[in-house]
Design an enzyme around this catalytic site. Structure first.
Site, PDB file in Angstrom:
ATOM      1  N   GLY A   8      40.794  52.117  32.184  1.00  0.00           N
ATOM      2  CA  GLY A   8      41.067  51.887  30.693  1.00  0.00           C
ATOM      3  C   GLY A   8      40.452  50.803  30.326  1.00  0.00           C
ATOM      4  N   ASN A   9      39.595  50.078  30.684  1.00  0.00           N
ATOM      5  CA  ASN A   9      38.879  48.672  30.262  1.00  0.00           C
ATOM      6  C   ASN A   9      37.560  49.217  29.814  1.00  0.00           C
ATOM      7  OD1 ASN A   9      37.438  46.519  30.439  1.00  0.00           O
ATOM      8  ND2 ASN A   9      39.090  45.381  31.746  1.00  0.00           N
ATOM      9  N   ASP A  68      39.121  47.759  40.888  1.00  0.00           N
ATOM     10  CA  ASP A  68      40.105  46.653  40.892  1.00  0.00           C
ATOM     11  C   ASP A  68      39.535  45.403  40.999  1.00  0.00           C
ATOM     12  OD1 ASP A  68      42.869  46.538  40.023  1.00  0.00           O
ATOM     13  OD2 ASP A  68      42.891  45.434  41.960  1.00  0.00           O
ATOM     14  N   SER A  69      39.509  44.544  40.045  1.00  0.00           N
ATOM     15  CA  SER A  69      38.989  43.249  40.154  1.00  0.00           C
ATOM     16  C   SER A  69      39.670  42.018  39.671  1.00  0.00           C
ATOM     17  CB  SER A  69      37.515  43.437  39.366  1.00  0.00           C
ATOM     18  OG  SER A  69      37.577  43.854  38.252  1.00  0.00           O
ATOM     19  N   ARG A 182      30.513  43.196  40.421  1.00  0.00           N
ATOM     20  CA  ARG A 182      30.703  44.658  40.051  1.00  0.00           C
ATOM     21  C   ARG A 182      29.329  45.364  40.644  1.00  0.00           C
ATOM     22  NH1 ARG A 182      32.758  44.180  35.970  1.00  0.00           N
ATOM     23  NH2 ARG A 182      35.058  44.286  36.864  1.00  0.00           N
TER      24      ARG A 182
END
Ligand code: ITT
Length: 196
Positions: A8-9, A68-69, A182
């Protein structure tokens, strides 16, 4: 290939769409399938990414990719880590998180302000996929004393790259994607896809 992106980012979604565009992968946001956000309660990036990927695959009926970061700061023993999105509390925004980080590092010299972004990507073919693909990437930098730059998202205005003389918020989107945690994780995921 059509894939649902379990995020949702908007910053992440933008970067991942750009990274995968040349490979003919069509990325659909999980909001297109009314996917409820799932709580990220696990202590590791891998577990949280897997939970998000399975959740999105379930609602979309499509293969799912999750990211996930977070930011690991040496002087804070790896914090905020998996809690990066809510470092300044539940519902915290980027500005509050950045302000809290600057505060936590007050008085430290550049040599003591080392940090690393970490990204774990998990790909599942379906919600019960017994062998998810997992790819990881990291990016080393230094936390500045003042935010600089308008690009990127999250902690980018504070993440200084000494060899470039800029923060990651001062890089063009393509440049960040080429160098970032990423971007590296996605390259590895593409290798895993190629080998499957
Ligand atoms: P989703 O779970 O919906 O994907 P989120 O923002 O909650 O979105 P995470 O739990 O993985 O995602 O938290 C990642 C946080 O780490 C993010 O909110 C930023 O604060 C930070 N972060 C990760 N990658 C970043 C990057 O490339 N630049 C700046 N900050 C980053």
């Amino acid at each position: 290939m059509r894939i649902v992106l379990a995020s949702g980012n908007p910053g992440k979604i933008r970067e991942i769409q750009a990274l995968l565009a040349p490979y003919g992968v069509r990325i659909l946001p999980q909001t297109a399938f009314a996917t409820p956000e799932i709580e990220e309660t696990a202590p590791t990036f891998i577990e949280n990414a897997l939970t998000k990927a399975r959740n999105a695959a379930r609602y979309a009926g499509l293969p799912a990719l999750a990211d996930d970061s977070g930011l690991e700061v040496e002087a804070l023993n790896g914090a905020p880590g998996v809690y990066s999105a809510r470092y300044a509390g539940p519902g915290a925004d980027d500005a509050l998180n950045n302000a809290k980080l600057l505060e936590a590092l007050t008085g430290l010299e550049e040599k003591d302000r080392g940090a690393r972004f970490r990204c774990v990507l998990v790909f599942v073919r379906h919600p019960y996929d017994p062998s998810p693909l997992i790819a990881e990437g990291t990016w080393e930098g230094v936390i500045t004393t003042q935010p600089r730059g308008e690009g990127g998202f999250g902690y980018d205005p504070l993440f200084y790259l000494p060899e470039l003389g800029r923060t990651s918020a001062q890089l063009a989107a393509e440049e960040k994607n080429r160098l970032s945690h990423r971007g590296k994780a996605l390259q590895r995921l593409l290798e895993l896809w190629g080998n499957r």
